[in-house]
Design an enzyme around this catalytic site. Sequence first.
Site, PDB file in Angstrom:
ATOM      1  N   ASP A 193     -18.504 -22.218  16.212  1.00 45.75           N
ATOM      2  CA  ASP A 193     -17.720 -21.087  15.724  1.00 45.75           C
ATOM      3  C   ASP A 193     -16.934 -21.439  14.450  1.00 45.75           C
ATOM      4  O   ASP A 193     -16.291 -22.493  14.382  1.00 45.75           O
ATOM      5  CB  ASP A 193     -16.723 -20.702  16.836  1.00 45.75           C
ATOM      6  N   GLU A 256     -21.905 -21.046  12.669  1.00 44.70           N
ATOM      7  CA  GLU A 256     -21.376 -19.814  12.104  1.00 44.70           C
ATOM      8  C   GLU A 256     -20.474 -20.180  10.933  1.00 44.70           C
ATOM      9  O   GLU A 256     -19.310 -20.519  11.109  1.00 44.70           O
ATOM     10  CB  GLU A 256     -20.573 -19.013  13.143  1.00 44.70           C
TER      11      GLU A 256
HETATM   12  C1  GLC Z   1     -15.904 -16.082  15.171  1.00 45.78           C
HETATM   13  C2  GLC Z   1     -16.196 -15.289  16.429  1.00 45.78           C
HETATM   14  C3  GLC Z   1     -15.177 -14.206  16.570  1.00 45.78           C
HETATM   15  C4  GLC Z   1     -13.811 -14.835  16.664  1.00 45.78           C
HETATM   16  C5  GLC Z   1     -13.534 -15.754  15.481  1.00 45.78           C
HETATM   17  C6  GLC Z   1     -12.351 -16.630  15.723  1.00 45.78           C
HETATM   18  O1  GLC Z   1     -16.088 -15.352  14.024  1.00 45.78           O
HETATM   19  O2  GLC Z   1     -17.505 -14.797  16.395  1.00 45.78           O
HETATM   20  O3  GLC Z   1     -15.425 -13.387  17.680  1.00 45.78           O
HETATM   21  O4  GLC Z   1     -12.829 -13.828  16.722  1.00 45.78           O
HETATM   22  O5  GLC Z   1     -14.612 -16.625  15.230  1.00 45.78           O
HETATM   23  O6  GLC Z   1     -12.653 -17.606  16.667  1.00 45.78           O
END
Ligand code: GLC
Length: 485
Positions: A193, A256
């Site tokens: 993440d 991500e």
């Molecule tokens: C990522 C997740 C999201 C979350 C953010 C903070 O973008 O997909 O849902 O709010 O990180 O952890």
Amino acid sequence: MKSTWSGGGADVGVVYQVYPRSFQDSTGDGEGDLRGILARLDHVRDLGADALWTSPINVSPFADGGYDVADYTAVDPRFGTMADLDALIAGTHERGMKLLLDLVPCHTSIEHPWFRDHPERYIWSPTDGPANNWLASFGGGAWSPDPGGRGWYLHSFYPQQPDLDWHNPAVASAFAQVLGFWRERGVDGFRLDAIDRLRKDRELRDEPPAAHPPRLPEQPELDRLEHTRSRDQPDVGAALAALRAGAGDDAFLVGEAYVPSDRLGRYLEHLDRCFCFELLHADWRPGPLREALSRAPERAAWVLSNHDHPRLPNRVGAANARAAALLLLTLPGTAVVYQGDELGMADGPGRTPPAPPDDRFGRDPYRHPMAWDTARNGSFTTGDPWLAVVRPSGGSVAEQERDPGSMLHLYRDLIALRRTLGPGLEVLDSRENVLLVRRGEHLVALNVGDEPEPAPAAGELLRHTHGPARVGDTLAPGEGFIARA
Ligand code: GLC
């Protein structure tokens, strides 16, 4: 229970994303859980997925839907027990699939014991106030005063999510242990993440005013700054190398990083795949789609929806949802399917007033529970669902199973076909409103305009978006096909 999978990370073709709160409830409390996922695993296998990724299941106060972790090596009781997770790991493996967990390394929950006992693992302002002009992704400044009076701490997201200091080696070694812990239990990989936030400018310098509009959409408030100090730092690889070392070379790691495609290189040095957000955000028009495809990195994880963004029919239009599935599932590498997309699920209404939204940032509509059949609450729960179960216009899973023309069958057919496609991705010249992609020996064509278009010449038809055997001289808007070249 070490995983026996040793195929090397990159060979995960289709990842199915489960939002665990909304998949299947097994206890009647109105929220999904691990036993529920286990009970519905055949659905994921029958779809043809190679791996199941579940959004966070760790202990969390749920200030951000579980992306605020208070214990990285324990299961939140709302989702069940460690034994339930072991059963889910075994269940995915028995069905020939891998299990990927969601790891949140950028920040912890403010309730994580580290925040109390190890303040040196977090980022603090040197002054009695914000250290700089950085902004939080969900709005407002990125600095908040510590409720315990120890000064101001940094948070890239909600104030309940203090950012870890990845310049501190103790943070890297703590996460290496977390990853090792899950690998020992049989977890095959991780979705990592918000990794573009792992390293920040050491001197915490101000961000300059933005000279251009952002290349990936942001909250309007964030548009006015160029996020060159709080994100995507040149030394982020050091943090990723520690995560890779903890996970092992054979773990599948998909990152991500919310950065444009041409900046993903430094992440991909350590990971198997990174989400390609340019395609997710591309307007459903030929130009932007062609551009996003041609700029994507070689090891893209293709994604057209997830728990953070409006669902496909709301973004690309219901008429284009089938063409979107065709495109997503015929691209090479890894494709990620968000639960419910295989039913053509659209956004739901969110919480019913006067109940306040669960997510303050407005993402409830993308997180409604699955509709499995036509029984009460789609058989998602025997209790009161935390968000209403909304029947997709094409019907529940059971209804779509019986209908060979359904979205569900389109997904299954395309995923099966996908296995037969070779490497290569070439965006071809074509009529303005037809997106034409060559995939080795195959041709994928879709009409992304508003008018019927002559169907491009191709060989044997393998699948049409609107019926297995439909052939014709024209492609209506929203129609497409895959054929032999
Ligand atoms: C990522 C997740 C999201 C979350 C953010 C903070 O973008 O997909 O849902 O709010 O990180 O952890």
